[in-house]
Design an enzyme around this catalytic site. Structure first.
Site, PDB file in Angstrom:
ATOM      1  N   HIS A 473       0.826  -0.909   0.105  1.00 19.00           N
ATOM      2  CA  HIS A 473      -0.346   0.352   0.198  1.00 19.00           C
ATOM      3  C   HIS A 473       0.808   1.262   0.203  1.00 19.00           C
ATOM      4  O   HIS A 473       1.203   2.239   0.984  1.00 19.00           O
ATOM      5  CB  HIS A 473      -0.870  -0.020   1.530  1.00 19.00           C
ATOM      6  CG  HIS A 473      -1.955  -1.048   1.152  1.00 19.00           C
ATOM      7  ND1 HIS A 473      -2.411  -1.044   2.174  1.00 19.00           N
ATOM      8  CD2 HIS A 473      -2.384  -1.758   0.841  1.00 19.00           C
ATOM      9  CE1 HIS A 473      -3.434  -2.714   1.946  1.00 19.00           C
ATOM     10  NE2 HIS A 473      -3.286  -2.539   1.109  1.00 19.00           N
ATOM     11  N   PRO A 474       2.024   1.684  -1.214  1.00 18.62           N
ATOM     12  CA  PRO A 474       2.605   2.382  -0.996  1.00 18.62           C
ATOM     13  C   PRO A 474       1.967   3.392  -1.453  1.00 18.62           C
ATOM     14  O   PRO A 474       1.288   4.002  -2.039  1.00 18.62           O
ATOM     15  CB  PRO A 474       3.566   2.539  -1.746  1.00 18.62           C
ATOM     16  CG  PRO A 474       3.054   1.445  -2.971  1.00 18.62           C
ATOM     17  CD  PRO A 474       2.352   0.424  -1.852  1.00 18.62           C
TER      18      PRO A 474
END
Length: 542
Positions: A473-474
């Site tokens: 989930h960057p």
């Protein structure tokens, strides 16, 4: 040299939305550039097939972080979609908007128009809600399916344990009461993945004013002074230049959008000069602000059959495959992330601070280098996992070369904030408590090492450092904010200090949302499309 009104870089979760919305105006010429190729692949369309695309370089950038000191100098593997649909074509399909407080925090940070009451309608604009019977409610094109009828019966033990702990139950993490435990809704349509490309791009591709170019690696944004006027891209060994009459929009994702800005001369001046790039704008915030969720899983042998029993034997795989072919149902039609929740690790927590996962499968003995989903263990087993919802640690993404084909340097800086360590301890203690409930003790035949039950706070942290991994989930590397010295884009997602250039993807998140990031990325694109069209209308009138 071709001219377009809008050039969109990246056909991922956000880019597909923008391509649809901006090309709806027949008077606008839109170009969509994608570095990858077609998403017409069996393992993309098959929901459980993301286990196959996990390491597939034909559809995946296959990024790795630099060695991270806080997690025993391990590199973290970060799959990112390099294909039409981007990461929405290779993700686990969980659709979670996040918690309302996530977006109220955005507004409180000075981003006007981004509170929960502001963004809720943009989520709803995309969603076609499908109930457990398969009935679709009127709405948008992105199918958000309740697949509770396909969930493994093992879930009853998880919900019984949650009830013992006094946790609320929610039937919809995207509904008015998202807190609690429940079943994850996923992006599938009649048992087939429904990516951003399926929902938004494909219906628009018949328009004469929308042009999609695949295998088109954008090398840099072109500027005249401080105005973005086009891009240069490479396709099948040839370099092309295209010009934008109105805007260039970067939707290349939290890794590639800051990388492209830096390659184009927008970023920390010293870094750019180190790689022989003359700065267009000295902007240290480009690439900074990186956040990600990291999680750890605890494995248990079960007293009753789990998905391992169905999917480990070849005969079971064949039976599941046949069922899927005939009915589009069964374990191959859903995500491995079946149940979970957003919970408070302590009663006085102001908001839920942990996201949980309960998976009726284990892959603790899977060979290294193989995607575990395709190698379930030869015994009945299940997983309990947690991730802290809102980590405070921030890292960076920076180019490591002036060559656009070279992967950037990714430094997440995990667990660098003291609060993040406290959250890890709270999460470990929470899973300890859940595993000790009567419901779980009936289900657990034995724990698989390392044994969480006897761990001290220090041992919980040490084990987390050794085994935790990214949940992919960057966000935050071109963050939105009110101060041009600390943020990359303003509240209308225009790049500070430049004209004709926006960033529209997860990189603009000022802070990470509590859950999975695909849904809020699509929301950002819907809201951005309205702003782009409104700004253009105002310019036309002027």
């Amino acid at each position: 040299m071709a001219d377009f009104d809008y050039i969109i870089v990246g056909s991922g979760s956000a880019g597909c939305v923008l391509a649809n919305r901006l090309s709806a105006d027949a008077g606008s010429q839109v170009l969509l550039l994608e570095a990858g190729g077609s998403d017409r692949r069996f393992w993309i369309k098959l929901p459980i097939g993301y286990g196959r695309t996990y390491f597939d370089e034909r559809v995946n950038w296959k990024y790795e972080t630099e060695p991270e000191p806080a997690i025993k100098n391990r590199r973290s593997y970060w799959p990112r979609g390099k294909v039409i649909g981007g990461s929405s074509s290779i993700n686990a399909m969980v659709y979670c908007r996040g918690l309302p407080s996530d977006f109220d925090d955005w507004r409180q940070l000075g981003n006007a128009g981004w509170g929960w009451t502001d963004v809720k309608a943009y989520f709803e604009r995309s969603e076609c809600r499908v109930d457990a019977s398969g009935k679709a409610a009127p709405g948008g094109p992105l199918h958000v399916s309740d697949v509770s009828n396909e969930m493994h019966p093992l879930r009853r033990h998880y919900f019984a344990a949650a009830e013992e702990m006094g946790l609320p139950y929610t039937d919809d993490f995207n509904g008015p009461n998202p807190e609690g435990v429940g079943i994850y809704h996923i992006n599938t349509r009649r048992g087939v993945r429904c990516s951003s490309a399926d929902a938004f791009l494909r219906p628009a591709l018949g328009r004469a004013n929308l042009q999609l170019e695949t295998h088109a690696l954008v090398r840099r944004v072109l500027f005249q002074g401080r105005r973005a006027v086009g891009v240069e891209y490479e396709q099948h060994g040839r370099v092309h230049v295209v010009r934008a009459r109105r805007e260039v929009i970067l939707s290349a994702g939290a890794i590639n959008s800051p990388k492209l800005l830096q390659l184009s001369g927008v970023g920390p001046a010293a870094l750019l000069r180190q790689h022989g790039i003359e700065p267009v704008l000295d902007q240290p915030a480009v690439g900074g602000g990186l956040q990600d969720h990291i999680a750890v899983s605890y494995f248990y042998k079960a007293t009753e059959p789990t998905l391992n029993d169905q999917l480990h034997p070849i005969s079971g795989k064949l039976a599941a495959g046949l069922r899927y072919v005939l009915s589009r149902k069964g374990p191959l039609s859903v995500s491995v992330n079946q149940c979970g929740g957003f919970v408070r690790s302590r009663a006085d927590a102001p908001t839920p601070d942990l996201q949980l996962y309960f998976n009726p499968i284990t892959y603790s003995t899977a060979p290294a280098g193989k995607r575990p989903l395709m190698n379930p263990d030869p015994f009945s087993g299940f997983i309990l996992s947690f991730q802290p919802c809102r980590p405070l640690s921030r890292g960076r993404v920076d180019i490591s070369s002036a060559d656009p084909k070279t992967a950037p340097s990714i430094r997440p800086n995990y667990l660098s904030a003291e609060q993040d360590i406290a959250d890890v301890i709270a999460g470990g203690r929470f899973i300890q408590q859940m595993a000790r409930t009567e419901a779980m003790r009936r289900l657990i035949k034995e724990a698989i090492p390392p044994y969480l039950d006897g761990m001290t706070d220090e041992q919980i942290v040490e084990d987390f450092r050794e085994r935790c991994g990214s949940v992919f989930h960057p966000v935050g590397t071109c963050a939105m904010g009110p101060d041009a010295r600390q943020a990359v884009v303003d509240s209308r997602l225009r790049v500070y200090g430049l004209e004709g250039l926006r960033v529209v993807d997860a990189s603009i998140f000022p802070t990470i949302t509590s859950g999975n990031t695909n849904a809020p990325t699509i929301m950002v694109a819907q809201k951005a499309a309205d702003m782009i069209l409104a700004d253009q209308k105002q310019q036309d009138v002027a």
